[in-house]
Scaffold this motif. Structure first.
Motif, PDB file in Angstrom:
ATOM      1  N   LYS A 152     -32.471 -35.568 -59.049  1.00 45.90           N
ATOM      2  CA  LYS A 152     -32.368 -34.724 -58.169  1.00 45.90           C
ATOM      3  C   LYS A 152     -33.485 -33.497 -58.780  1.00 45.90           C
ATOM      4  O   LYS A 152     -33.612 -33.333 -59.943  1.00 45.90           O
ATOM      5  CB  LYS A 152     -31.185 -33.706 -58.274  1.00 45.90           C
ATOM      6  N   GLY A 153     -34.284 -33.105 -57.816  1.00 42.16           N
ATOM      7  CA  GLY A 153     -35.144 -32.066 -58.080  1.00 42.16           C
ATOM      8  C   GLY A 153     -34.634 -30.446 -58.205  1.00 42.16           C
ATOM      9  O   GLY A 153     -34.239 -29.991 -57.144  1.00 42.16           O
ATOM     10  N   ALA A 154     -34.546 -30.081 -59.403  1.00 39.34           N
ATOM     11  CA  ALA A 154     -33.903 -28.872 -59.462  1.00 39.34           C
ATOM     12  C   ALA A 154     -35.389 -27.726 -59.269  1.00 39.34           C
ATOM     13  O   ALA A 154     -36.411 -27.722 -59.968  1.00 39.34           O
ATOM     14  CB  ALA A 154     -33.500 -28.504 -60.853  1.00 39.34           C
ATOM     15  N   VAL A 155     -35.106 -26.991 -58.222  1.00 37.10           N
ATOM     16  CA  VAL A 155     -36.132 -25.943 -57.829  1.00 37.10           C
ATOM     17  C   VAL A 155     -35.755 -24.436 -58.702  1.00 37.10           C
ATOM     18  O   VAL A 155     -34.922 -23.951 -58.678  1.00 37.10           O
ATOM     19  CB  VAL A 155     -36.090 -25.437 -56.307  1.00 37.10           C
ATOM     20  N   LEU A 156     -36.914 -24.361 -59.833  1.00 38.56           N
ATOM     21  CA  LEU A 156     -36.920 -23.324 -60.791  1.00 38.56           C
ATOM     22  C   LEU A 156     -37.729 -22.077 -60.202  1.00 38.56           C
ATOM     23  O   LEU A 156     -39.005 -22.251 -59.922  1.00 38.56           O
ATOM     24  CB  LEU A 156     -37.226 -23.854 -61.972  1.00 38.56           C
ATOM     25  N   PRO A 157     -37.066 -21.048 -59.611  1.00 40.98           N
ATOM     26  CA  PRO A 157     -37.974 -19.765 -59.183  1.00 40.98           C
ATOM     27  C   PRO A 157     -38.745 -19.135 -60.520  1.00 40.98           C
ATOM     28  O   PRO A 157     -38.258 -19.183 -61.667  1.00 40.98           O
ATOM     29  CB  PRO A 157     -36.993 -19.163 -58.664  1.00 40.98           C
ATOM     30  N   ARG A 158     -39.647 -18.469 -59.984  1.00 39.98           N
ATOM     31  CA  ARG A 158     -40.391 -17.518 -61.182  1.00 39.98           C
ATOM     32  C   ARG A 158     -39.228 -16.511 -61.736  1.00 39.98           C
ATOM     33  O   ARG A 158     -39.468 -16.493 -62.994  1.00 39.98           O
ATOM     34  CB  ARG A 158     -41.679 -16.758 -60.544  1.00 39.98           C
TER      35      ARG A 158
END
Length: 486
Positions: A152-158
Motif C-alpha cells: 500500500k502507498g502511504a501518502v506522506l505530506p510535507r
C-alpha cells in the motif's frame, strides 16, 4: 518555512559546504541546489514521479528536485520483483521515472517517460522560482511491505516530514554541524527521510557508505562523522567485529568518538547493546517509527540510554496503549497495542480509503499493530507485532521480544526468533527458531527452554525449538516471521 531551507537559499551557508557524499562522489550545497533546480524545472508539470532509488547522489538530486517542484515522488526499491513493481507503478501512476544515466530499468517502467538525473550542474544563481506548497500537500508516496496483500502507498505530506525531523532535532540536539554516516536504502523512511532529508533540513551533511561495512563506519566516523544510523543487523555485525581485539582498534575508537549511535527499524537485542557499550563506552539509542507515522518515540541525546526501550514520545506525538477492544489500558505495565496521534501521521493510503479507515480510530489515532508496555517514566518497551509477536499461551499474553533477548544471552545462540503456533492445550505454544553459534553442536532444546525459564518464568519457555542456518530478513534487516513455518 521551506522543507529544505538550506537548499532554498544555499547562500545561507557556503555553497561549497558538503551536503552529501557517496564514496568519491560529493555534492556541495550549491551544486546540489543547482542540479535539483534544473531538474525541478523539467518535472514541474509531471504530476507524479517515480525515483529509481539507488544509493547514489542522483537519488538525492531527484528527490530534492521533486520536493522543490512540489511534485509527489514515489521511491522505488531497485530490488523489487517485476510483479510487485508493476503493482506499485499501476497504483501510483507516475508519468515519469527519474534515474541515473547508467541505470538499466526493468520492463515494468517501460511505459514511463525517463529523465536522466544530471548531478554536474555548476553552482550559480538560479532564476528558478518554486512556490512553497501547502504543508498538507503530498511529498512522498512510500510503499509498505504488504504482509497481507499487495503493498500500500502511504501518502506522506510535507507537514509530517517537517514535524518528524524537527522533533528529532529537539530530541537528538541535531544541528548543521553534525555529519551523519549511514548505509541504509534510500527507498524507505529510515534511509531517505531521516538519513538524507534530516541532514539537509539542518544544513548539515551525510556520508552514505553505499554498502555497509564496519571498515566504512570506522573510516567515516574517524574522519569527522558525528552520528551513525543503522539497523540491528548492522549493529550486530559491529558487535561481532568489536569482539576481535586485533581487528577492532580503529572501530572501537571511531564509535567511542561519535556523538550519537542510533538504531531503528527493528528492536536491537539487549545482548548487542551490552557488547557495544562494553567495548566502546558508548550506548546505542533507539527510536520507533513506521512508514505511516514516521517517528513516534526516541531516546533523547540527553536522556538515559536504556536497552530494550525506544524512549518516550517525541515532541508533538501523543501515544497510548489500548486493550484488544480498543479501550485504554489501565495497567501500563501490561501489554497493549500502541496507538499514536500527531502531526507526524500520513494522510492515508493511496487509492485505499477502506484501508485508511481501518487504520485510524474515529478520533484520529493510528493503530500501529505494535504491542508494548510502558515504564513508569513513559519509556516504551515494544514486545513485537500484534499479528506475529503477541503469543497467547496458557492464559498469558507473552511478547516474543523478551524471549528472543533471553535466548540471545545463551552462548550457543547466534540468532533467534520466536513465534506462536496453535496448540490444543495451551492455545498457542512458544516456538524458538535458533541459528546456533556452532552449527555442528547446537545447544539442546531442553537446555534452551531451561535457560529461558530461569531468566524469565516457566510459562515463557519455548516448547519447540527449530534450528536454522539463517533467519529470513528483508532489506532493512527485519526478520520476516511470516516466512517461518514448521
Amino acid at each position: 518555512m521551506s522543507l529544505l531551507p538550506a537548499l532554498q537559499d544555499p547562500a545561507g551557508s557556503p555553497a561549497t559546504r558538503e551536503a552529501v557524499r557517496f564514496g568519491e562522489q560529493s555534492l556541495g550545497y550549491g551544486r546540489l541546489a543547482a542540479a535539483a533546480d534544473a531538474l525541478a524545472t523539467r518535472i514541474a508539470q509531471a504530476g507524479r514521479v517515480a525515483v529509481w532509488a539507488t544509493p547514489a547522489p542522483e537519488t538525492v538530486v531527484a528527490v530534492v528536485a521533486a520536493l522543490r517542484a512540489g511534485v509527489p515522488a514515489v521511491p522505488l526499491n531497485p530490488k523489487t520483483g517485476e510483479r510487485e513493481l508493476a503493482h506499485i507503478v499501476s497504483d501510483s501512476a507516475p508519468s515519469t521515472v527519474l534515474a541515473a544515466a547508467g541505470d538499466v530499468l526493468p520492463p515494468a517502467l517501460a511505459s514511463l517517460t525517463r529523465v536522466d538525473v544530471d548531478t554536474a550542474a555548476a553552482p550559480q544563481p538560479s532564476d528558478a522560482s518554486f512556490p512553497e506548497p501547502s504543508p498538507e500537500s503530498p511529498a512522498l508516496i512510500v510503499y509498505t511491505s504488504g504482509t497481507t496483500g499487495p503493498p500500500k502507498g502511504a501518502v506522506l505530506p510535507r507537514r509530517a516530514i517537517a514535524a518528524t525531523l524537527d522533533a528529532l532535532e529537539d530530541a537528538w540536539q541535531w544541528t548543521g554541524d553534525d555529519v551523519l554516516v549511514h548505509a541504509l536504502p534510500l527507498f524507505h523512511v529510515h534511509g531517505l527521510i531521516l538519513g538524507i532529508l534530516g541532514p539537509l533540513r539542518r544544513g548539515g551533511s551525510v556520508r552514505h557508505l553505499g554498502r555497509f561495512s564496519t571498515e566504512g563506519v570506522a573510516r567515516e566516523l574517524e574522519s569527522g562523522g558525528t552520528m551513525l544510523f543503522g539497523v540491528p543487523t548492522m549493529y550486530h555485525r559491529i558487535a561481532e567485529a568489536l569482539a576481535d581485539p586485533t581487528a577492532s582498534v580503529g572501530l572501537t575508537k571511531a564509535l567511542a568518538g561519535a556523538r550519537l549511535l542510533v538504531s531503528g527499524s527493528a528492536a536491537l537485542p539487549v545482548h548487542d547493546h551490552e557488547r557495544i557499550a562494553a567495548a566502546t563506552g558508548r550506548r546505542v539509542i533507539e527510536r520507533y517509527g513506521m512508514t505511516e507515522t514516521l517517528m513516534n518515540t526516541g531516546v533523547r541525546a540527553d536522556g538515559e540510554p536504556r536497552p530494550g526501550t525506544v524512549g518516550g514520545p517525541l515532541r508533538g506525538v501523543e501515544l497510548r496503549l489500548v486493550e484488544e477492544d480498543g479501550s485504554a489500558l489501565t495497567d501500563p505495565a501490561s501489554i497493549g497495542e500502541i496507538q499514536v496521534r500527531g502531526p507526524n501521521l500520513f494522510t492515508g493510503y493511496l487509492n485505499r480509503p477502506d484501508a485508511t479507515a481501518a487504520a485510524l480510530t474515529a478520533d484520529g489515532w493510528f493503530r500501529t499493530g505494535d504491542m508494548a508496555t510502558l515504564d513508569p517514566d513513559g519509556y516504551v518497551r515494544i514486545v513485537g507485532r500484534k499479528a506475529t509477536d503477541l503469543i497467547k499461551s496458557g492464559g498469558y499474553k507473552i511478547g516474543a521480544g523478551e524471549i528472543e533477548n533471553a535466548l540471545l544471552d545463551h552462548p550457543g545462540v547466534r540468532e533467534a526468533a520466536v513465534t506462536g503456533e496453535p496448540d490444543p492445550d495451551l492455545g498457542e505454544r512458544i516456538v524458538a527458531w535458533v541459528v546456533p553459534a556452532d552449527p555442528g553442536s547446537p545447544p539442546p532444546a531442553e537446555e534452551l527452554a531451561g535457560h529461558v525459564a530461569a531468566q524469565l518464568s516457566p510459562h515463557k519457555r519455548p516448547r519447540t525449538v527449530r534450528y536454522l542456518d539463517a533467519l529470513p530478513r528483508n532489506d532493512l534487516g527485519k526478520i520476516m516471521k511470516r516466512s517461518l513455518h514448521g
